[in-house]
Design a protein around this motif. Structure first.
Motif, PDB file in Angstrom:
ATOM      1  N   ASN A  17     -14.656   3.461   2.633  1.00  0.00           N
ATOM      2  CA  ASN A  17     -13.249   3.460   3.000  1.00  0.00           C
ATOM      3  C   ASN A  17     -12.765   2.046   3.312  1.00  0.00           C
ATOM      4  O   ASN A  17     -11.891   1.864   4.151  1.00  0.00           O
ATOM      5  CB  ASN A  17     -13.131   4.293   4.276  1.00  0.00           C
ATOM      6  N   GLY A  26      -8.595   3.838  -1.837  1.00  0.00           N
ATOM      7  CA  GLY A  26      -7.293   3.209  -1.611  1.00  0.00           C
ATOM      8  C   GLY A  26      -7.188   2.105  -2.626  1.00  0.00           C
ATOM      9  O   GLY A  26      -8.202   1.564  -3.044  1.00  0.00           O
ATOM     10  N   CYS A  67       0.834  -1.200   0.000  1.00  0.00           N
ATOM     11  CA  CYS A  67       0.000   0.000   0.000  1.00  0.00           C
ATOM     12  C   CYS A  67       0.865   1.244   0.000  1.00  0.00           C
ATOM     13  O   CYS A  67       0.493   2.280  -0.517  1.00  0.00           O
ATOM     14  CB  CYS A  67      -0.908   0.016   1.209  1.00  0.00           C
ATOM     15  N   GLU A  72      -8.921   1.023   3.355  1.00  0.00           N
ATOM     16  CA  GLU A  72      -8.141   1.710   4.393  1.00  0.00           C
ATOM     17  C   GLU A  72      -8.531   1.224   5.783  1.00  0.00           C
ATOM     18  O   GLU A  72      -7.685   1.068   6.662  1.00  0.00           O
ATOM     19  CB  GLU A  72      -8.340   3.217   4.276  1.00  0.00           C
TER      20      GLU A  72
END
Ligand SMILES: NC(=O)C1=CN([C@@H]2O[C@H](COP(=O)(O)OP(=O)(O)OC[C@H]3O[C@@H](n4cnc5c(N)ncnc54)[C@H](O)[C@@H]3O)[C@@H](O)[C@H]2O)[C@@H](O)CC1
Ligand SMILES: Nc1ncnc2c1ncn2[C@@H]1O[C@H](COP(=O)(O)OP(=O)(O)OP(=O)(O)O)[C@@H](O)[C@H]1O
Ligand SMILES: [Mg+2]
Length: 410
Positions: free
Chosen positions: A258, A65, A44, A261
């Motif tokens: 999200n 992400g 990541c 993440e």
């Protein structure tokens, strides 16, 4: 499969393997394999840019992400050990399921038999006395230990001694296992939970990889220390189990916008564990990478599919670990065998579920899916090619034979 060199009685064989492993590690073929494996799971931190590869065709930012679609078929092919005639019983994996109580006998059976069907050599079940005879009657293939106890069968003054003897019994076996699965059909009895907590602590001390599923997740959600900082732990929560974990550990609600993440944060907060969040797509992370498997499986959501998954993940992560250990991967490598095991298990279950659904439609149940576990490679592009070739040869052969028996014109 013996992962610890010291535990193997055949030292010469280990030496030979070790030597072969070193030669293999130095070979360009191994370096290529390692590169491919590494490129399946980008970090990541660099957003995956540093190791971009044609093996990762689908990059998505939908979950705030980067989430990469794993090339799961490539992972399965690389980590699955060859069927070598020189191998002896146990080398393809020894798995134990800690689960099975009065209410649930199906779940530990599904997990244990799936481990065998995927390719492990031995599959044990540690369950309560009530569940043991039932589980044994489902299959003679399983080794069933009727050792766990629930509160109703233990007097208050006996608790301590019963708890110690349960632990002692499990310890006798523990070192033999390549991976344990804690939770399928375990139930939530408080005495049982305490005993299984002790078993998990011992497994950790002994460096035995541990998949935590079902009621095992209920146990660890309330005792997060049991898996904290354990890089050999894999958690496989379903939608409700994940919700409870997020609420407890991150002190907030699940945030779909999200998702990647939040999953990364959860892994980091617990410290080094691998989590596979099950759902429409299975999201997998070890706190550094987020990978997904979204191959379509089946629209049936019958209970027990998660149990197949936990048994399969146990086998594949042991194989991945063995593959990486015996090939002496360089220290700086970022390949996590636990992540590879999750990717492979997820693909296998999904493909088997798809085949079972094709045959049984809405009446598909978990047992039907287990029947298809062995046929996974038939659906891969490479094997499809081989199958097609052999089919074509058989048809040609049949035509020739028919012509010999019944020449045209008669
Ligand atoms: N044949 C068997 O023996 C099976 C046993 N199983 C075992 O059963 C035990 C319990 O697992 P479950 O996954 O059923 O867990 P739960 O008992 O927590 O959930 C059962 C169902 O209740 C509903 N539910 C749960 N929490 C909810 C919430 N917060 N809001 C709304 N609905 C909610 C959901 O439909 C969920 O699938 C585990 O040990 C598991 O391994 C399952 O694996 C299924 C198969
Ligand atoms: N909506 C969905 N679409 C496609 N696949 C799904 C969906 N939900 C779950 N799955 C897949 O089914 C498998 C089992 O997940 P599920 O959420 O049913 O686990 P579970 O509730 O723990 O199962 P069990 O009944 O064995 O306890 C996983 O591989 C998951 O990816
Ligand atoms: Mg489950």
């Amino acid at each position: 499969m013996s992962l610890s060199m010291g535990a193997c009685p055949h030292a010469w064989q280990q030496h030979h393997l070790h030597h072969r492993g070193r030669m293999w590690a130095a070979s360009p073929a191994f370096r290529r394999q390692l590169f491919l494996l590494r490129s399946l799971a980008p970090t990541c931190a660099d957003g995956g840019r540093a190791s971009s590869s044609s093996l990762r065709p689908h990059l998505m930012y939908a979950a705030a992400g980067p989430v990469y679609e794993a090339d799961a078929e490539a992972v399965v092919r690389r980590i699955t050990p060859p069927l070598d005639r020189a191998r002896h019983k146990g080398q393809a994996g020894k798995i134990a399921i800690i689960g099975g109580c009065r209410e649930y006998t199906g779940a530990p059976y599904f997990a244990a038999i799936s481990a065998l069907r995927v390719g492990a050599d031995l599959s044990h079940v540690f369950c309560t006395k009530d569940a043991a005879t039932v589980i044994k009657s489902y299959s003679p293939e399983l080794i069933v230990h009727p050792i766990l106890e629930e509160s109703y069968s233990v007097r208050d003054d006996e608790r301590e001694s019963v708890s110690s003897s349960i632990l002692a019994e499990v310890i006798k076996w523990m070192e033999r296992f390549d991976c344990i699965v804690v939770g399928p059909g375990l139930g939530r009895d408080s005495f049982l939970m305490d005993c299984v907590g002790n078993i998990m602590r011992h497994a950790r001390q002994a460096n035995i990889p541990t998949v935590v599923d079902g009621d095992g997740l209920f146990l660890i959600t309330n005792n997060i220390g049991l898996v904290e900082d354990n890089s050999l732990a894999i958690l496989t929560p379903n939608v409700y189990e994940y919700k409870r974990l997020v609420q407890k550990v991150l002190n907030c609600e699940v945030n779909e916008e999200n998702a990647s993440e939040q999953l990364t944060a959860l892994c980091q907060k617990i410290g080094g564990v691998t989590i596979m969040r099950k759902g429409k797509a299975d999201l997998i992370s070890d706190g550094k990478k987020v990978t997904q498997v979204s191959t379509f499986g089946s629209p049936r959501r019958c209970g027990g599919q998660g149990d197949i998954l936990s048994g399969s993940v146990a086998v594949f992560s042991s194989w991945a670990r063995h593959f990486l250990l015996s090939n002496e991967q360089p220290k700086e490598t970022s390949v996590n065998p636990m992540v590879l095991g999750c990717i492979a298990g997820s693909l296998l279950l999904r493909k088997a579920a798809a085949l079972a659904f094709e045959k049984n439609k809405r009446s598909t149940v978990t047992t039907d899916i287990i029947e298809f576990l062995g046929q996974r490679f038939v659906v891969s592009a490479l094997d499809f090619h081989l199958v097609w070739q052999s089919f074509y040869l058989k048809i040609s052969f049949l035509c020739c034979s028919l012509e010999d028996i019944c020449p045209a014109g008669r």
